[in-house]
Design a protein around this motif. Structure first.
Motif, PDB file in Angstrom:
ATOM      1  N   GLY A   8       0.868  -1.253  -0.119  1.00 22.69           N
ATOM      2  CA  GLY A   8       0.201   0.092   0.134  1.00 22.69           C
ATOM      3  C   GLY A   8       0.942   1.285   0.066  1.00 22.69           C
ATOM      4  O   GLY A   8       0.107   2.287  -0.085  1.00 22.69           O
ATOM      5  N   GLY A   9       2.177   1.132   0.342  1.00 22.92           N
ATOM      6  CA  GLY A   9       2.882   2.315  -0.033  1.00 22.92           C
ATOM      7  C   GLY A   9       2.897   2.984  -1.508  1.00 22.92           C
ATOM      8  O   GLY A   9       2.431   2.629  -2.266  1.00 22.92           O
ATOM      9  N   GLY A  10       3.569   4.300  -1.218  1.00 25.23           N
ATOM     10  CA  GLY A  10       3.560   4.778  -2.747  1.00 25.23           C
ATOM     11  C   GLY A  10       3.992   6.381  -2.670  1.00 25.23           C
ATOM     12  O   GLY A  10       4.393   6.790  -1.239  1.00 25.23           O
ATOM     13  N   LEU A  11       3.683   6.969  -3.743  1.00 23.37           N
ATOM     14  CA  LEU A  11       3.961   8.322  -3.637  1.00 23.37           C
ATOM     15  C   LEU A  11       2.679   9.080  -3.598  1.00 23.37           C
ATOM     16  O   LEU A  11       1.718   8.798  -4.472  1.00 23.37           O
ATOM     17  CB  LEU A  11       4.717   8.998  -5.075  1.00 23.37           C
ATOM     18  N   VAL A  12       2.555  10.126  -2.820  1.00 21.44           N
ATOM     19  CA  VAL A  12       1.367  10.847  -2.673  1.00 21.44           C
ATOM     20  C   VAL A  12       1.753  12.345  -2.233  1.00 21.44           C
ATOM     21  O   VAL A  12       2.731  12.716  -1.656  1.00 21.44           O
ATOM     22  CB  VAL A  12       0.457  10.444  -1.560  1.00 21.44           C
ATOM     23  N   GLN A  13       0.832  13.397  -2.847  1.00 17.05           N
ATOM     24  CA  GLN A  13       1.170  14.768  -2.454  1.00 17.05           C
ATOM     25  C   GLN A  13       0.865  15.087  -1.104  1.00 17.05           C
ATOM     26  O   GLN A  13      -0.117  14.418  -0.307  1.00 17.05           O
ATOM     27  CB  GLN A  13       0.279  15.718  -3.223  1.00 17.05           C
ATOM     28  N   ALA A  14       1.434  15.821  -0.488  1.00 11.07           N
ATOM     29  CA  ALA A  14       1.015  16.663   0.951  1.00 11.07           C
ATOM     30  C   ALA A  14      -0.404  16.923   1.072  1.00 11.07           C
ATOM     31  O   ALA A  14      -0.948  17.267   0.280  1.00 11.07           O
ATOM     32  CB  ALA A  14       1.834  17.758   1.299  1.00 11.07           C
ATOM     33  N   GLY A  15      -0.997  16.366   1.977  1.00 13.39           N
ATOM     34  CA  GLY A  15      -2.460  16.395   2.252  1.00 13.39           C
ATOM     35  C   GLY A  15      -3.207  15.428   1.707  1.00 13.39           C
ATOM     36  O   GLY A  15      -4.523  15.273   2.160  1.00 13.39           O
ATOM     37  N   GLY A  16      -2.549  14.591   1.029  1.00 16.70           N
ATOM     38  CA  GLY A  16      -3.212  13.430   0.419  1.00 16.70           C
ATOM     39  C   GLY A  16      -3.494  12.010   1.608  1.00 16.70           C
ATOM     40  O   GLY A  16      -3.245  12.201   2.809  1.00 16.70           O
ATOM     41  N   SER A  17      -3.896  10.966   1.275  1.00 20.75           N
ATOM     42  CA  SER A  17      -4.025   9.734   2.069  1.00 20.75           C
ATOM     43  C   SER A  17      -3.339   8.656   1.352  1.00 20.75           C
ATOM     44  O   SER A  17      -3.364   8.429   0.189  1.00 20.75           O
ATOM     45  CB  SER A  17      -5.477   9.559   2.302  1.00 20.75           C
ATOM     46  N   LEU A  18      -3.108   7.581   2.211  1.00 17.12           N
ATOM     47  CA  LEU A  18      -2.717   6.125   1.958  1.00 17.12           C
ATOM     48  C   LEU A  18      -3.191   5.288   2.851  1.00 17.12           C
ATOM     49  O   LEU A  18      -3.317   5.616   4.113  1.00 17.12           O
ATOM     50  CB  LEU A  18      -1.269   6.018   1.628  1.00 17.12           C
ATOM     51  N   ARG A  19      -3.476   4.001   2.480  1.00 16.10           N
ATOM     52  CA  ARG A  19      -3.894   3.126   3.405  1.00 16.10           C
ATOM     53  C   ARG A  19      -2.901   2.083   3.349  1.00 16.10           C
ATOM     54  O   ARG A  19      -2.689   1.467   2.212  1.00 16.10           O
ATOM     55  CB  ARG A  19      -5.231   2.708   3.361  1.00 16.10           C
ATOM     56  N   LEU A  20      -2.139   1.519   4.341  1.00 19.62           N
ATOM     57  CA  LEU A  20      -0.898   0.540   4.374  1.00 19.62           C
ATOM     58  C   LEU A  20      -1.748  -0.627   4.869  1.00 19.62           C
ATOM     59  O   LEU A  20      -2.780  -0.715   5.813  1.00 19.62           O
ATOM     60  CB  LEU A  20      -0.048   0.761   5.119  1.00 19.62           C
TER      61      LEU A  20
END
Length: 121
Positions: A8-20
């Protein structure tokens, strides 16, 4: 033995979301507390969040409190880390880990291989 595989990792812009996600093998998942840790380049590994065997208790580092949520699905042998309002300083390799108990007297003795999270400004 508990084997852990993060995703679930990756590159995201500040303010964004990710779920590991962290999938655990073995029949002892429910007897382990689970934790998330992270290590940024040039820094020591640090605690991020933890959850008890039943999921009824959680702990968070002050730096992520209110932004990250740890959860687990014992039927799927999986623990999650929902990360919202991401900041560039959240950039790190994130590891999940398993502990045979809940509390300061127990160590995390099983670790995954890690998943990279990069937050761009």
């Amino acid at each position: 033995q508990v084997q852990l595989v993060e995703s679930g990792g990756g590159l995201v812009q500040a303010g964004g979301s990710l779920r590991l996600s962290c999938a655990a093998s073995g029949r002892t998942f429910t007897s382990h507390a689970m934790g998330w840790f992270r290590q940024a380049p040039g820094k020591e590994r640090e605690f991020v969040a933890a959850i008890s065997m039943s999921g009824g208790s959680t702990k968070y580092a002050d730096s992520v409190k209110g932004r990250f949520t740890i959860s687990r699905d014992n039927a799927k042998n999986t623990v999650y880390l929902q990360m919202n309002s991401l900041k560039p300083e959240d950039t790190a390799v994130y590891y999940c880990a398993a502990s045979p108990g809940w509390g300061p007297n127990y160590e995390y003795n099983y670790w995954g291989q890690g998943t990279q999270v990069t937050v761009s400004s």
